[in-house]
Design a protein around this motif. Structure first.
Motif, short mmCIF file in Angstrom:
data_model
loop_
_atom_site.label_atom_id
_atom_site.label_comp_id
_atom_site.label_asym_id
_atom_site.label_seq_id
_atom_site.Cartn_x
_atom_site.Cartn_y
_atom_site.Cartn_z
N GLU A 32 1.53 9.34 -5.80
CA GLU A 32 1.96 10.71 -5.51
C GLU A 32 2.91 11.23 -6.58
O GLU A 32 2.83 12.38 -6.98
N GLU A 78 0.83 -1.21 0.00
CA GLU A 78 0.00 0.00 0.00
C GLU A 78 0.86 1.26 0.00
O GLU A 78 0.56 2.22 -0.70
N ASP A 79 1.94 1.25 0.79
CA ASP A 79 2.83 2.41 0.84
C ASP A 79 3.49 2.65 -0.52
O ASP A 79 3.63 3.78 -0.96
N MET A 139 0.98 4.27 -2.73
CA MET A 139 0.79 5.68 -2.41
C MET A 139 1.93 6.52 -2.96
O MET A 139 1.70 7.60 -3.52
#
Length: 177
Positions: free
Chosen positions: A163, A155-156, A159
């Protein structure tokens, strides 16, 4: 009537008494006498006669410091209290008492309280997020995420990748305008 050295009146009554004392320009000793003359009752309705104690003096100092922090009073070098125009307005607006909840409605108090008591936040490097950001900048595909699909790192990475794409989009829009 009960006499006590450890009973302390509630914050609204105490702060209101300090504010009214500032309105009258009272000094330290007169303020203490005014607080000691407060009509207080315990939970059973029995009147309590307040006595001077270190705990009571600490609560008075607490009330004074919070009222000063909120910009409602000024304290001179000799300890004499004076009320500000905002303090006068608060006396009119809250005739039954002032507590920290009322003071928190004032930006000066809120900001000062937060700046003095906010938890220290330390940024913890997130390798997966940074790796995903780099992958997004490098035009890697979403399917190139190296972490297991059911992990926090997955998930990180997503993200970070997302971004990077958002940043690239914002930069292109800025150049067009």
């Amino acid at each position: 009537m009960t006499t006590t050295t450890d009973y302390i009146p509630g914050d609204p009554a105490l702060m209101l008494t300090v504010l009214r004392s500032a309105s009258a320009g009272l000094g330290q000793e007169a303020l203490k006498e005014k607080v000691l003359s407060l009509f207080c009752c315990d939970d059973d309705g029995t009147q309590i006669i307040l006595q001077d104690s270190p705990a009571l003096r600490t609560r008075i100092e607490y009330a004074k410091s919070h009222l000063k922090m909120a910009g409602l009073i000024r304290i001179s070098a000799d300890g004499t209290l004076t009320i500000t125009s905002l303090g006068e307005a608060m006396l009119i607006t809250y005739p039954l008492g002032i507590d920290d909840g009322v003071l928190c409605s004032l930006p000066a108090f809120r900001n000062r309280l937060y700046s003095e008591h906010a938890p220290a936040v330390r940024a913890i490097p997130n390798a997966a997020l940074n790796y995903g950001f780099s992958a997004g900048l490098g035009a890697h595909r979403l399917t190139e995420n190296p972490y297991p699909a059911d992990s926090r790192e997955h998930e990180d990475w997503l993200m970070g990748w997302d971004e990077a794409l958002d940043q690239d989009k914002r930069e292109k829009e800025t150049l067009l305008n």
